[in-house]
Design a protein around this motif. Structure first.
Motif, PDB file in Angstrom:
ATOM      1  N   ARG A 150       0.855  -1.191   0.000  1.00  0.00           N
ATOM      2  CA  ARG A 150       0.000   0.000   0.000  1.00  0.00           C
ATOM      3  C   ARG A 150       0.886   1.234   0.000  1.00  0.00           C
ATOM      4  NH1 ARG A 150      -3.198  -2.004   4.366  1.00  0.00           N
ATOM      5  NH2 ARG A 150      -2.729  -0.104   5.548  1.00  0.00           N
ATOM      6  N   ILE A 151       0.473   2.244  -0.735  1.00  0.00           N
ATOM      7  CA  ILE A 151       1.207   3.510  -0.765  1.00  0.00           C
ATOM      8  C   ILE A 151       0.231   4.665  -0.606  1.00  0.00           C
ATOM      9  CG2 ILE A 151       3.086   2.623  -2.210  1.00  0.00           C
ATOM     10  CD1 ILE A 151       1.728   4.032  -4.606  1.00  0.00           C
ATOM     11  N   LYS A 152       0.754   5.770  -0.104  1.00  0.00           N
ATOM     12  CA  LYS A 152       0.004   7.023  -0.075  1.00  0.00           C
ATOM     13  C   LYS A 152       0.750   8.025  -0.947  1.00  0.00           C
ATOM     14  CE  LYS A 152      -2.293   6.642   4.406  1.00  0.00           C
ATOM     15  NZ  LYS A 152      -2.533   7.286   5.736  1.00  0.00           N
ATOM     16  N   THR A 153       0.053   8.625  -1.890  1.00  0.00           N
ATOM     17  CA  THR A 153       0.692   9.552  -2.824  1.00  0.00           C
ATOM     18  C   THR A 153      -0.317  10.571  -3.319  1.00  0.00           C
ATOM     19  OG1 THR A 153       1.819   9.721  -4.951  1.00  0.00           O
ATOM     20  CG2 THR A 153       0.231   7.939  -4.724  1.00  0.00           C
ATOM     21  N   ASP A 154       0.180  11.752  -3.658  1.00  0.00           N
ATOM     22  CA  ASP A 154      -0.691  12.789  -4.235  1.00  0.00           C
ATOM     23  C   ASP A 154      -0.908  12.572  -5.722  1.00  0.00           C
ATOM     24  OD1 ASP A 154      -0.971  14.073  -1.797  1.00  0.00           O
ATOM     25  OD2 ASP A 154       0.799  15.331  -2.101  1.00  0.00           O
ATOM     26  N   ALA A 155      -0.130  11.675  -6.330  1.00  0.00           N
ATOM     27  CA  ALA A 155      -0.349  11.346  -7.739  1.00  0.00           C
ATOM     28  C   ALA A 155      -1.708  10.677  -7.884  1.00  0.00           C
ATOM     29  CB  ALA A 155       0.749  10.419  -8.230  1.00  0.00           C
ATOM     30  N   LYS A 156      -2.472  11.088  -8.887  1.00  0.00           N
ATOM     31  CA  LYS A 156      -3.824  10.561  -9.083  1.00  0.00           C
ATOM     32  C   LYS A 156      -3.759   9.249  -9.869  1.00  0.00           C
ATOM     33  CE  LYS A 156      -5.669  13.901  -6.850  1.00  0.00           C
ATOM     34  NZ  LYS A 156      -6.191  13.635  -5.469  1.00  0.00           N
ATOM     35  N   LEU A 157      -3.905   8.151  -9.148  1.00  0.00           N
ATOM     36  CA  LEU A 157      -3.816   6.837  -9.759  1.00  0.00           C
ATOM     37  C   LEU A 157      -5.200   6.216  -9.910  1.00  0.00           C
ATOM     38  CD1 LEU A 157      -0.789   5.343  -7.763  1.00  0.00           C
ATOM     39  CD2 LEU A 157      -0.760   6.778  -9.805  1.00  0.00           C
ATOM     40  N   GLU A 158      -5.284   5.257 -10.828  1.00  0.00           N
ATOM     41  CA  GLU A 158      -6.508   4.485 -11.030  1.00  0.00           C
ATOM     42  C   GLU A 158      -6.128   3.016 -11.173  1.00  0.00           C
ATOM     43  OE1 GLU A 158      -9.470   5.720 -10.833  1.00  0.00           O
ATOM     44  OE2 GLU A 158      -8.960   7.872 -10.882  1.00  0.00           O
ATOM     45  N   LYS A 159      -7.096   2.147 -10.944  1.00  0.00           N
ATOM     46  CA  LYS A 159      -6.874   0.722 -11.106  1.00  0.00           C
ATOM     47  C   LYS A 159      -6.381   0.430 -12.525  1.00  0.00           C
ATOM     48  CE  LYS A 159      -9.148  -3.784 -10.816  1.00  0.00           C
ATOM     49  NZ  LYS A 159     -10.423  -4.518 -10.572  1.00  0.00           N
ATOM     50  N   LEU A 160      -5.363  -0.421 -12.641  1.00  0.00           N
ATOM     51  CA  LEU A 160      -4.724  -0.860 -13.879  1.00  0.00           C
ATOM     52  C   LEU A 160      -3.732   0.148 -14.456  1.00  0.00           C
ATOM     53  CD1 LEU A 160      -7.533  -2.802 -15.789  1.00  0.00           C
ATOM     54  CD2 LEU A 160      -5.891  -3.637 -14.097  1.00  0.00           C
ATOM     55  N   ASP A 161      -3.523   1.292 -13.767  1.00  0.00           N
ATOM     56  CA  ASP A 161      -2.379   2.122 -14.144  1.00  0.00           C
ATOM     57  C   ASP A 161      -1.102   1.303 -13.951  1.00  0.00           C
ATOM     58  OD1 ASP A 161      -4.011   4.276 -14.662  1.00  0.00           O
ATOM     59  OD2 ASP A 161      -3.419   5.432 -12.891  1.00  0.00           O
ATOM     60  N   LEU A 162      -0.125   1.531 -14.828  1.00  0.00           N
ATOM     61  CA  LEU A 162       1.153   0.827 -14.732  1.00  0.00           C
ATOM     62  C   LEU A 162       2.244   1.805 -14.288  1.00  0.00           C
ATOM     63  CD1 LEU A 162       1.018  -1.399 -17.936  1.00  0.00           C
ATOM     64  CD2 LEU A 162       0.290  -1.977 -15.622  1.00  0.00           C
ATOM     65  N   ILE A 163       3.143   1.338 -13.457  1.00  0.00           N
ATOM     66  CA  ILE A 163       4.240   2.163 -12.962  1.00  0.00           C
ATOM     67  C   ILE A 163       5.533   1.599 -13.536  1.00  0.00           C
ATOM     68  CG2 ILE A 163       5.437   3.028 -10.930  1.00  0.00           C
ATOM     69  CD1 ILE A 163       2.835   2.583  -9.351  1.00  0.00           C
ATOM     70  N   ARG A 164       6.314   2.449 -14.180  1.00  0.00           N
ATOM     71  CA  ARG A 164       7.542   2.014 -14.838  1.00  0.00           C
ATOM     72  C   ARG A 164       8.700   2.907 -14.423  1.00  0.00           C
ATOM     73  NH1 ARG A 164       6.285   4.148 -21.035  1.00  0.00           N
ATOM     74  NH2 ARG A 164       6.892   6.331 -20.694  1.00  0.00           N
ATOM     75  N   LYS A 165       9.936   2.429 -14.683  1.00  0.00           N
ATOM     76  CA  LYS A 165      11.101   3.284 -14.474  1.00  0.00           C
ATOM     77  C   LYS A 165      12.055   3.071 -15.636  1.00  0.00           C
ATOM     78  CE  LYS A 165      13.560  -0.078 -11.536  1.00  0.00           C
ATOM     79  NZ  LYS A 165      14.133  -0.333 -10.184  1.00  0.00           N
ATOM     80  N   LYS A 166      12.907   4.048 -15.861  1.00  0.00           N
ATOM     81  CA  LYS A 166      13.900   3.941 -16.926  1.00  0.00           C
ATOM     82  C   LYS A 166      14.943   2.889 -16.565  1.00  0.00           C
ATOM     83  CE  LYS A 166      13.511   8.532 -18.990  1.00  0.00           C
ATOM     84  NZ  LYS A 166      14.233   9.778 -19.351  1.00  0.00           N
ATOM     85  N   LYS A 167      15.394   2.137 -17.569  1.00  0.00           N
ATOM     86  CA  LYS A 167      16.407   1.128 -17.319  1.00  0.00           C
ATOM     87  C   LYS A 167      17.782   1.785 -17.305  1.00  0.00           C
ATOM     88  CE  LYS A 167      16.207  -3.009 -18.644  1.00  0.00           C
ATOM     89  NZ  LYS A 167      16.249  -4.283 -19.374  1.00  0.00           N
TER      90      LYS A 167
END
Length: 404
Positions: A387-404
């Motif tokens: 679980r996370i708390k964030t001000d970013a507006k997320l929705e179910k099935l959003d994907l989180i990625r990072k640069k390699k």
């Protein structure tokens, strides 16, 4: 407004089905536990198939089931009941490659039949024969140029045409390959391909055992059969100009990030074309490069292929610019979310949030609450629910990625 062109995406399991439909596919193709050319994929049990049909139809979308193996006699004994079952649960069509299977489906159901690319349709007369036999759609062979597709469309205008626009390319004609069977005993035409075309090969002379010579003059060796991946986004409007009805993305065995991003990008292109304001955007290609790929080729669309379509570099056979690290699985409150971790993730790590409409949000990861250990932590590992708390507006099935 031009005619509606279907975007057809791969679904190797229920999670991938949910993802591709959420990210813009009009339909998904998938395999049950029998008679399909991805024997090594997760595939769908009968109960999963029923869930898939209900889920897609509730969204006003379609499901096609693959029956595209080249069957042997004994397999035909089990097929009639399976075909009747698929009709009963309401699938929108089946994909077949074999004439016997085609006849069996016609005799035992009223299912729509899409003729597989495995049937190697490269001319308008063969397409017309399938249409006259009762096919609703023909999935054309990959070995066709744009002008050849246009001629087929002009000659046979009362059957749907489907073409592949993105994903892995086979070194054999429309996938009819015997190499896997010969080298490993795994039959590519029955769904168990070992992909020996991706292996490294050298030449050995009969009287000089142990001396290996690269087939091409490259000190690093070469994959002599290894095609680059198909990518048509830079000229997708030209494909739609031919009058085809469905654009297909390859990849039932690939992950949810590939499925989501490929679907999303081609969705944008189709919508731009349908609105009559088509303009290629370089960001589409950049987004496709964030997914795992073997470099890109235009396939046969722009004419005959040459060595530039082969992937010789043994040090970089796969590449991607980004890595999936998490999927949002639940919105708990306005600023609290439950996420499924796919790759290791740290507090304060810079990430990008991919939304279904193509919006990319930049953010930093907050501290995590690990549901299993019931502790807050600054790092989480794959297969963790956090679980996370964030001000970013997320929705179910959003994907989180990072640069390699």
């Amino acid at each position: 407004m031009t005619k509606k062109i279907e975007l057809l995406s791969p679904a190797g399991n229920l999670e991938k089905l949910e993802i591709v439909l959420h990210y813009g596919a009009d339909a998904a193709y998938l395999g049950g536990e029998l008679f399909n050319l991805r024997a090594l994929a997760d595939n769908f049990s009968n109960s999963d198939l029923e869930k898939a049909v209900v889920y897609a139809h509730n969204l006003g979308k379609k499901v096609y089931v693959t029956l595209n193996i080249i069957p042997h006699n004994e397999e035909l004994n089990f097929m009639p009941e399976y075909v009747k079952y698929l009709e009963k649960i309401g699938v929108d069509g089946v994909i077949v490659a074999d004439l016997g299977t085609f006849a069996l489906v016609r005799e035992n159901s009223n299912l729509n039949i899409n003729v597989s690319t495995q049937a190697s349709n490269t001319n308008w007369r063969s397409v017309k024969v399938w249409k006259d036999m009762g096919a609703k759609r023909v999935i054309l062979a990959r070995e066709l140029a744009l002008d050849e597709i246009k001629k087929i469309r002009d000659k046979v205008n009362d059957v749907e045409l489907e073409v592949f626009v993105h994903g892995a390319m086979c070194m054999s004609i429309s996938g009819r390959c015997l190499l896997s069977n010969y080298l490993t005993g795994r039959d590519a035409n029955r769904g168990a391909c070992a992909h020996p075309c991706r292996w490294k090969y050298n030449l050995v002379e009969e009287k000089r055992p142990g001396e290996y010579f690269p087939v091409f003059e490259d000190e690093r060796g070469t994959y002599i059969f290894n095609s680059k991946d198909l990518c048509t986004i830079e000229f997708i409007d030209k494909i739609m100009d031919t009058g085809v009805d469905s654009l297909k993305i390859e990849g039932r065995m690939k992950g949810i990030y590939y499925a989501a991003l490929a679907t999303q990008v081609y969705r944008k292109a189709i919508d731009s074309y349908s609105d009559g304001k088509y303009e290629f955007k370089k960001e589409w290609l950049d987004e496709l490069k964030t997914t795992s790929n073997r470099s890109f080729t235009s396939g046969f669309y722009l004419g005959k292929t040459d060595e530039s379509s082969q992937n010789y570099d043994t040090n970089s056979s796969y590449s991607q610019t980004h890595q999936l690290v998490a999927k949002v699985i639940e919105k708990i409150s306005d600023n609290e979310y439950k996420i499924q971790i796919r790759n290791r993730l740290f507090e304060n790590e810079e990430v990008e949030i991919v939304k279904s409409d193509g919006t990319i949000l930049k953010s930093k990861m907050p501290k995590f609450f690990n549901e299993k250990t019931e502790e807050y932590t600054d790092v989480v590992h794959p297969n963790t629910i956090a679980r996370i708390k964030t001000d970013a507006k997320l929705e179910k099935l959003d994907l989180i990625r990072k640069k390699k």
